[in-house]
Design a protein around this motif. Structure first.
Motif, PDB file in Angstrom:
ATOM      1  N   GLU A 195       0.794  -1.219  -0.031  1.00 36.57           N
ATOM      2  CA  GLU A 195       0.105   0.078   0.081  1.00 36.57           C
ATOM      3  C   GLU A 195       1.057   1.159   0.015  1.00 36.57           C
ATOM      4  N   SER A 196       2.063   1.206   0.613  1.00 28.46           N
ATOM      5  CA  SER A 196       2.829   2.579   0.683  1.00 28.46           C
ATOM      6  C   SER A 196       3.614   2.650  -0.694  1.00 28.46           C
ATOM      7  N   ILE A 197       3.758   1.615  -1.398  1.00 31.56           N
ATOM      8  CA  ILE A 197       4.328   1.770  -2.695  1.00 31.56           C
ATOM      9  C   ILE A 197       3.446   2.229  -3.679  1.00 31.56           C
ATOM     10  N   LEU A 198       2.140   1.690  -3.514  1.00 34.32           N
ATOM     11  CA  LEU A 198       0.955   2.155  -4.540  1.00 34.32           C
ATOM     12  C   LEU A 198       0.550   3.672  -4.163  1.00 34.32           C
ATOM     13  N   ALA A 199       0.814   4.085  -3.117  1.00 36.20           N
ATOM     14  CA  ALA A 199       0.662   5.299  -2.754  1.00 36.20           C
ATOM     15  C   ALA A 199       1.706   6.353  -3.143  1.00 36.20           C
TER      16      ALA A 199
END
Ligand code: UGB
Length: 598
Positions: free
Chosen positions: A154-158
């Motif tokens: 989710e951090s990479i997607l953000a």
């Protein structure tokens, strides 16, 4: 010999390998083999294993045996790997969360993330933690139950979304290095959770192979005590990530796609992504070929020390010295007290948290020369001072942070020191060992890892203008920790400090016993006071402004004994659980613009 009679079982490739082994003093492997017709399938499996061991090591098994002989001889002779080098404290960039400099680096980092790829090393079993499952499946915190792997994705997607703003859509590639110990369960975790929202083609799993064990100083390969037709194997260490990336060809694909950065990280650090945007900004601004993230280090803490090593011939490099080597190195070079704290209360050497940012171009060039081979070491446990035999078999090992050791002096190798509270809180130690950590040193346990997330989020909201109540001290599993309000948010809500500040306004406060979980993206907190539990959940297109006064019985923290077999292991290892007595929930599943007043 009995092998001779068995040789019709061999393919030509295997034939060559066996010949090489016999030429290299490995005839014990085939000693007393029964003739053909007995155990043929097992013998074939043995030859297949030889081929695998040969193909998964840069230079093959012959190189492995030769490297082992050399390293074992050095170890027996007591040769110091740092011979000729003098350690000193290096200087690097120091970042303070939330200041002007930090915000500037974050902006740059978010922009650069368009050209980044991420690599997670997750082949380790985590023996120190003693958890039954894979570590990336553990919840980073139990307020929302978000697993480490989910949080990373989710951090990479953000980051991907933020860095694509105003530009064409991009997909940040994500590699996970697994091993036989973790591969199946990692893949299963991804599949059963729809890759946590990432496109499956964005994710590549690269499995590292174990290496052959060695039974003596002549580097004779050790047979599996349970099976005479198998060579015993053990993990080779996280350094394998470089040769795997090289041999997979994926680096070239990234280069051709215009990528510039590769970010390496480890399996259980729930804070890391708070430090990623700014650290990438540092790499880009300072044009570092190698940037290692570091935190202030307590003496004897089980994290390596970033050290400048200067050779008597003038060479000099900034490199990690592993935690078990730092003390002897210092004692041998004019620091009679070894690894001790200075008057600041910390070791003068910054602590390596093993999150590396490499510039792709120079990285590819270097690997073209080395094939991804990393300087190895061996750590045999000798039976006695004669150092002629081992208590148990050993093997060569390598570490990913040793990559810079082969770089030319012209390489730009730097490091960035972050404050621990927002950058580093790994989950590595089991409850019993954590309770024995010297007072003042970090526990690195599931307990401290989770509490560190609440602490960091509390401190960040405080910086953003929230009134956050002070923590209380509480002991769980024999570890005293600060218990702050249980504040969590999704990476897409608070990727950077500027973003967080833009979402908090007016007079906001939260009491120590409270829980605040922000599960949406466009959630604006305005004049909100929380005393109890508040969960806000909204789909991405929805904009919600949340205010008012939340007052309820909330979620209470209850101790769990780590020996209590009636509790699930994930709770036992942290020593507490939440009793969800009462909460307010604001949930929006339709797009639109809403106001929520408690
Ligand atoms: N790992 C693999 O993927 N494969 C392997 O064969 C072994 C490990 P540990 P370690 O930052 O806290 C490192 O065991 O090795 C993965 C640094 O060397 O958690 O004791 C594994 O899954 C040290 O300098 O740590 O110490 C995990 O993700 C210091 O920085 C990662 O490698 C320390 O980490 C690390 O493995 C730290």
């Amino acid at each position: 010999s009995s092998l001779g009679d068995n040789s019709n079982l061999l393919s030509p490739k295997q034939h060559e390998l066996v010949k090489m082994l016999l030429d290299n003093g490995q005839d014990h492997l085939f000693r007393d083999w029964p003739g053909p017709g007995v155990d043929d399938d097992e013998k074939k499996a043995f030859f297949d294993q030889l081929v695998l061991l040969d193909s998964s090591y840069p230079g093959g098994l012959e190189a492995y045996i030769n490297n082992a002989r050399k390293l074992l001889a050095d170890s027996k002779a007591g040769n110091n790997p740092f011979d000729g080098f003098t350690p000193s404290v290096p200087t690097g960039e120091t970042l303070t969360f939330g200041d002007e400099n930090f915000i500037k680096f974050e902006e740059t980092g978010v922009r650069e993330a368009r050209r980044a790829a991420f690599v997670l090393v997750a082949g380790g079993l985590g023996e120190r933690l003693g958890y039954n499952g894979i570590k990336v499946a553990l919840p980073a915190e139990t307020t929302t139950g978000t697993r480490f792997l989910q949080h990373y994705i989710e951090s990479i997607l953000a980051l991907q979304e933020a860095s694509s703003e105003g530009e064409s859509e991009t997909q940040i590639p994500f590699v996970i290095m697994t091993s036989d110990d973790t591969h199946g369960r990692t893949l299963e975790l991804l599949k059963s959770n729809s890759y946590f929202g990432m496109h499956p083609t964005q994710v590549t799993l690269l499995k590292q192979e174990k290496v052959a064990c060695l039974e003596d100083n002549d580097a004779r390969l050790a047979l599996d005590p349970q099976n005479r037709y198998r060579i015993q194997t053990k993990p080779h260490g996280h350094g394998d990530v470089h040769s795997l990336l090289h041999s997979s060809g994926i680096l070239k694909v990234w280069h051709n796609a215009g990528l510039k950065w590769v970010l390496f990280f480890q399996d259980t650090n729930g804070l890391l992504f708070k430090a990623i945007p700014s650290a990438l900004g540092v790499s880009s601004t300072k044009q570092y070929h190698v940037n290692s993230l570091a935190v202030p280090r307590k003496a004897k803490e089980a994290i390596g020390g970033i050290t400048r090593l200067t050779h008597s011939d003038g060479r000099s490099m900034v490199i990690n010295v592993e935690y078990n080597q730092l003390d002897p190195l210092l004692r041998a070079s004019g620091y009679p007290d070894g690894d001790v704290n200075s008057e600041t209360g910390y070791s003068p050497f910054p602590g390596n948290i093993n999150q590396l940012i490499l510039e792709l171009g120079p990285y590819i060039e270097e690997l073209a020369k080395t094939g991804g081979a990393i300087q190895e070491f061996v750590n045999p446990k000798y039976k006695d001072a004669s150092k002629t035999s081992f208590k148990s078999s050993t093997r060569l090992e390598c570490m990913m942070q040793d990559y810079p050791k082969t770089l030319p002096p012209s390489a730009r190798v730097g490091f960035t020191v972050m404050e621990t509270w927002f950058a580093y809180a790994p989950v590595k130690n089991n409850a019993e060992d954590a309770a024995k950590v010297p007072k003042g040193n970090p526990y690195h346990s599931a307990t401290s890892g989770e509490m560190a997330i609440y602490r960091a989020n509390s401190l960040i909201l405080k910086k953003a203008g929230f009134q956050v109540a002070d923590p209380v001290l509480q002991a769980f599993n024999g570890q005293e920790v600060e218990v702050w309000p249980r504040i969590t948010w999704k990476p897409k809500w608070g990727l950077t400090f500027s973003l967080i500040k833009s979402k908090v306004s007016g007079n906001c406060s939260i009491s120590q016993r409270s829980t605040l979980a922000i599960k949406g993206k466009k959630i604006f907190i305005e004049n909100l006071s929380v005393d109890g539990a508040l969960i806000i959940d909204a789909v991405d297109d929805t904009e919600v402004t949340v205010g008012g006064s939340v007052q309820n019985n909330g979620w209470t923290l209850e101790p769990v004994d780590f020996k209590d077999a009636s509790e699930p292991e994930v709770l036992r290892i942290r020593g507490f659980k939440f009793n969800k007595v009462e909460q307010v929930e604001a949930k929006y599943s339709e797009p639109g613009k809403f106001h929520f007043k408690a």
